[in-house]
Design a protein around this motif. Structure first.
Motif, mmCIF file in Angstrom:
data_model
loop_
_atom_site.group_PDB
_atom_site.id
_atom_site.type_symbol
_atom_site.label_atom_id
_atom_site.label_comp_id
_atom_site.label_asym_id
_atom_site.label_seq_id
_atom_site.Cartn_x
_atom_site.Cartn_y
_atom_site.Cartn_z
ATOM 1 N N LEU A 213 -44.622 7.871 41.095
ATOM 2 C CA LEU A 213 -45.354 8.856 40.301
ATOM 3 C C LEU A 213 -44.908 8.824 38.842
ATOM 4 C CD1 LEU A 213 -47.383 11.222 40.399
ATOM 5 C CD2 LEU A 213 -45.442 12.733 40.810
ATOM 6 N N ASP A 214 -45.846 8.567 37.948
ATOM 7 C CA ASP A 214 -45.575 8.591 36.508
ATOM 8 C C ASP A 214 -46.353 9.753 35.908
ATOM 9 O OD1 ASP A 214 -45.255 8.248 33.829
ATOM 10 O OD2 ASP A 214 -46.008 6.190 33.745
ATOM 11 N N MET A 215 -45.636 10.881 35.654
ATOM 12 C CA MET A 215 -46.301 12.066 35.137
ATOM 13 C C MET A 215 -46.113 12.251 33.633
ATOM 14 S SD MET A 215 -48.250 13.431 37.176
ATOM 15 C CE MET A 215 -48.581 14.818 36.114
ATOM 16 N N THR A 216 -45.630 11.195 32.941
ATOM 17 C CA THR A 216 -45.599 11.259 31.484
ATOM 18 C C THR A 216 -47.038 11.383 30.992
ATOM 19 O OG1 THR A 216 -43.657 9.827 31.432
ATOM 20 C CG2 THR A 216 -44.894 10.059 29.391
ATOM 21 N N PRO A 217 -47.356 12.377 30.145
ATOM 22 C CA PRO A 217 -48.760 12.568 29.711
ATOM 23 C C PRO A 217 -49.194 11.491 28.714
ATOM 24 C CG PRO A 217 -47.327 14.138 28.620
ATOM 25 C CD PRO A 217 -46.460 13.417 29.606
ATOM 26 N N HIS A 218 -49.661 10.352 29.235
ATOM 27 C CA HIS A 218 -50.081 9.242 28.389
ATOM 28 C C HIS A 218 -51.430 9.541 27.728
ATOM 29 C CE1 HIS A 218 -46.868 6.746 29.973
ATOM 30 N NE2 HIS A 218 -47.218 7.116 31.201
ATOM 31 N N GLU A 219 -51.664 8.922 26.590
ATOM 32 C CA GLU A 219 -52.939 9.007 25.871
ATOM 33 C C GLU A 219 -53.586 7.626 25.864
ATOM 34 O OE1 GLU A 219 -54.218 11.717 24.461
ATOM 35 O OE2 GLU A 219 -52.545 13.119 24.194
ATOM 36 N N LEU A 220 -54.907 7.569 26.051
ATOM 37 C CA LEU A 220 -55.593 6.281 26.003
ATOM 38 C C LEU A 220 -55.452 5.617 24.639
ATOM 39 C CD1 LEU A 220 -58.920 6.846 28.000
ATOM 40 C CD2 LEU A 220 -56.838 5.686 28.732
ATOM 41 N N SER A 221 -55.305 6.448 23.604
ATOM 42 C CA SER A 221 -55.168 5.904 22.255
ATOM 43 C C SER A 221 -53.869 5.113 22.089
ATOM 44 C CB SER A 221 -55.210 7.043 21.219
ATOM 45 O OG SER A 221 -54.181 7.985 21.474
ATOM 46 N N ASP A 222 -52.923 5.302 23.024
ATOM 47 C CA ASP A 222 -51.658 4.572 22.953
ATOM 48 C C ASP A 222 -51.780 3.154 23.490
ATOM 49 O OD1 ASP A 222 -50.483 6.829 21.908
ATOM 50 O OD2 ASP A 222 -49.800 7.572 23.860
ATOM 51 N N GLY A 223 -52.915 2.820 24.091
ATOM 52 C CA GLY A 223 -53.106 1.480 24.650
ATOM 53 C C GLY A 223 -53.116 1.499 26.166
ATOM 54 N N PHE A 224 -53.451 0.343 26.740
ATOM 55 C CA PHE A 224 -53.626 0.256 28.188
ATOM 56 C C PHE A 224 -52.488 -0.491 28.894
ATOM 57 C CE2 PHE A 224 -57.826 0.768 26.355
ATOM 58 C CZ PHE A 224 -58.409 1.714 27.173
ATOM 59 N N GLU A 225 -51.474 -0.914 28.134
ATOM 60 C CA GLU A 225 -50.400 -1.696 28.742
ATOM 61 C C GLU A 225 -49.699 -0.944 29.869
ATOM 62 O OE1 GLU A 225 -50.880 -1.292 25.557
ATOM 63 O OE2 GLU A 225 -51.289 -3.310 24.791
ATOM 64 N N ILE A 226 -49.619 0.390 29.734
ATOM 65 C CA ILE A 226 -48.928 1.177 30.742
ATOM 66 C C ILE A 226 -49.554 1.004 32.124
ATOM 67 C CG2 ILE A 226 -50.333 3.236 30.231
ATOM 68 C CD1 ILE A 226 -46.627 3.130 31.330
ATOM 69 N N PHE A 227 -50.873 0.768 32.188
ATOM 70 C CA PHE A 227 -51.564 0.653 33.471
ATOM 71 C C PHE A 227 -51.281 -0.678 34.162
ATOM 72 C CE2 PHE A 227 -54.208 3.413 30.759
ATOM 73 C CZ PHE A 227 -54.088 4.584 31.481
ATOM 74 N N GLU A 228 -50.783 -1.648 33.408
ATOM 75 C CA GLU A 228 -50.496 -2.953 33.998
ATOM 76 C C GLU A 228 -49.073 -3.024 34.536
ATOM 77 O OE1 GLU A 228 -52.809 -4.805 34.592
ATOM 78 O OE2 GLU A 228 -54.363 -4.197 33.195
ATOM 79 N N ILE A 229 -48.303 -1.926 34.388
ATOM 80 C CA ILE A 229 -46.920 -1.797 34.873
ATOM 81 C C ILE A 229 -46.100 -3.072 34.624
ATOM 82 C CG2 ILE A 229 -47.417 0.026 36.542
ATOM 83 C CD1 ILE A 229 -47.456 -2.023 38.778
ATOM 84 N N PHE A 230 -46.215 -3.626 33.411
ATOM 85 C CA PHE A 230 -45.513 -4.856 33.066
ATOM 86 C C PHE A 230 -44.008 -4.721 33.265
ATOM 87 C CE2 PHE A 230 -49.286 -5.661 30.169
ATOM 88 C CZ PHE A 230 -49.823 -6.656 30.983
ATOM 89 N N GLU A 231 -43.455 -3.582 32.829
ATOM 90 C CA GLU A 231 -42.003 -3.416 32.907
ATOM 91 C C GLU A 231 -41.524 -3.416 34.347
ATOM 92 O OE1 GLU A 231 -40.799 -0.024 30.712
ATOM 93 O OE2 GLU A 231 -41.261 -0.902 28.769
ATOM 94 N N GLU A 232 -42.269 -2.752 35.239
ATOM 95 C CA GLU A 232 -41.876 -2.700 36.642
ATOM 96 C C GLU A 232 -41.935 -4.088 37.283
ATOM 97 O OE1 GLU A 232 -43.844 -0.665 35.149
ATOM 98 O OE2 GLU A 232 -43.265 1.405 35.571
ATOM 99 N N VAL A 233 -43.003 -4.836 36.972
ATOM 100 C CA VAL A 233 -43.155 -6.173 37.547
ATOM 101 C C VAL A 233 -42.072 -7.108 37.013
ATOM 102 C CG1 VAL A 233 -44.652 -8.199 37.669
ATOM 103 C CG2 VAL A 233 -45.626 -5.921 37.949
ATOM 104 N N MET A 234 -41.795 -7.022 35.704
ATOM 105 C CA MET A 234 -40.766 -7.863 35.113
ATOM 106 C C MET A 234 -39.393 -7.535 35.685
ATOM 107 S SD MET A 234 -41.971 -8.024 31.123
ATOM 108 C CE MET A 234 -40.505 -8.934 30.641
ATOM 109 N N ALA A 235 -39.130 -6.248 35.868
ATOM 110 C CA ALA A 235 -37.850 -5.839 36.443
ATOM 111 C C ALA A 235 -37.723 -6.332 37.874
ATOM 112 C CB ALA A 235 -37.721 -4.322 36.392
ATOM 113 N N ASP A 236 -38.828 -6.286 38.618
ATOM 114 C CA ASP A 236 -38.820 -6.754 40.000
ATOM 115 C C ASP A 236 -38.564 -8.260 40.043
ATOM 116 O OD1 ASP A 236 -39.203 -6.359 42.843
ATOM 117 O OD2 ASP A 236 -41.122 -7.379 42.611
#
Length: 357
Positions: free
Chosen positions: A165-188
């Motif tokens: 669960l990611d409840m940080t209140p993201h804004e679409l204006s910040d970009g869409f990278e958060i939805f691709e969970i790059f950091e989680e995949v890279m860490a894995d």
């Protein structure tokens, strides 16, 4: 490698946010093919139109618009075809559809690790209420996903419900990278390489005794780097049982309406005429069967044009809201056939094949 799932919250109180999110998720460069986009809870493939219709019917046009869940299935032992990926997406999406929520799922193929996105309408099409999900509900979703992954002989979700669960209140204006969970995949991935390195430099007994195999790699993931503007909720609020998604509504400042035509201001709705009109003039002694054939040959407005016109209507609503007017918009996409009988004409008109052009 582990299967990673992230339920990501986005602050959005305008339907234009749904359009923007869908445009990103359905990008042909990511999906590669239309067949990699499917939905549950829809009568047609005009997903946006039907999502809007559910919101409008339940007067929920100014609440949280959607929920987005990213599912990155482990590549370990994963030989799934695109068709199998989409079938897994359908089976996973059924969890929310069964509860009364429209769901669109997308497969992205623009990364080595193909992944799925779920886009949920936040309004329940049965009850009209806004989406609510407790940690217990999210845990049931995790169990649902693991059952499906097990049936397809894929690695299950090992991360905790809190990490899903990611409840940080993201804004679409910040970009869409958060939805691709790059950091989680890279860490894995980094965890796997780290494990391989350690395995070469130590004995099997030393290697396996140094890790908790029930939660391998979940405690060594690097923390997420956030900007100063990002709001991180207190741990207690992030893990609370009830998550209503009902955050503070975004108010649109009122604008002078003098530039709008009086017809718009005086009526209860704005009508956009996008209808198709076919005019026929035939002799009064025409053959009824031939006339029926002509009428039957008239094709209705193409589905693609209807979808485009619906988007124009949605854009019109957004524009009116910017001007401080909360006014519904009706887009007429009907096909009208107008027949005029003329005694002067010859019936030879029926000797040629009718074409709309």
């Amino acid at each position: 490698m582990n299967t990673i799932v992230k339920d990501i919250y986005v602050k959005s109180c305008l339907f234009s946010d749904v359009l923007e999110m869908h445009a990103y998720l359905s990008d042909p460069l990511k999906t590669k093919d239309k067949s990699n986009i499917k939905g549950l809870g829809f009568l047609t493939e005009n997903y946006l139109d039907e999502i809007y219709a559910v919101k409008a019917a339940n007067q929920q046009l100014h609440t949280t618009m959607f929920r987005q869940i990213t599912i990155s299935i482990s590549p370990a032992g994963n030989a799934c075809t695109d068709k199998e990926y989409m079938e897994i997406g359908r089976e996973i999406a059924e969890y929310y559809y069964a509860d009364g929520y429209q769901v669109v799922w997308y497969m992205h193929k623009d990364t080595p690790r193909h992944h799925l996105h779920l886009l949920l309408n936040s309004v329940n099409f049965r009850t009209g209420k806004i989406f609510k999900q407790s940690l217990k509900g999210l845990n049931r979703f995790k169990v649902h996903c693991n059952r499906i992954l097990n049936e397809h002989k894929l690695d299950q979700i090992q991360m905790s419900v809190e990490d899903m669960l990611d409840m940080t209140p993201h804004e679409l204006s910040d970009g869409f990278e958060i939805f691709e969970i790059f950091e989680e995949v890279m860490a894995d991935s980094a965890t796997v390489f780290e494990d391989l390195f350690d395995e070469k430099s130590s004995s099997d007994d030393e290697y396996y005794s140094a890790y908790d195999l029930t939660n391998l790699g979940m405690t060594i993931c690097p923390s997420t780097v956030t900007s100063e503007e990002t709001i991180i909720p207190e741990p207690k609020s992030a893990l609370q049982e009830e998550n209503t998604m009902d955050y503070e509504k975004k108010e649109v400042p009122a604008v002078k309406t003098s530039s709008l035509p009086s017809e718009v201001l005086e009526n209860t709705c704005l009508v956009i005429d996008a209808s198709k009109n076919v005019n026929l003039t035939v002799p009064s002694n025409c053959d009824a069967d031939k006339l029926k054939d002509i009428i039957s040959s008239v094709e209705p407005l193409p589905e693609q044009d209807r979808a485009t016109n619906a988007k124009i209507g949605i854009a019109s609503i957004a524009e009116l809201q910017k001007r401080g007017i909360d006014l519904p918009v009706y887009v007429d996409t009907s096909t009208n056939i107008n027949i005029e009988f003329n005694d002067v004409m010859s019936s030879d008109i029926f000797d040629t094949t009718f074409t709309e052009k």
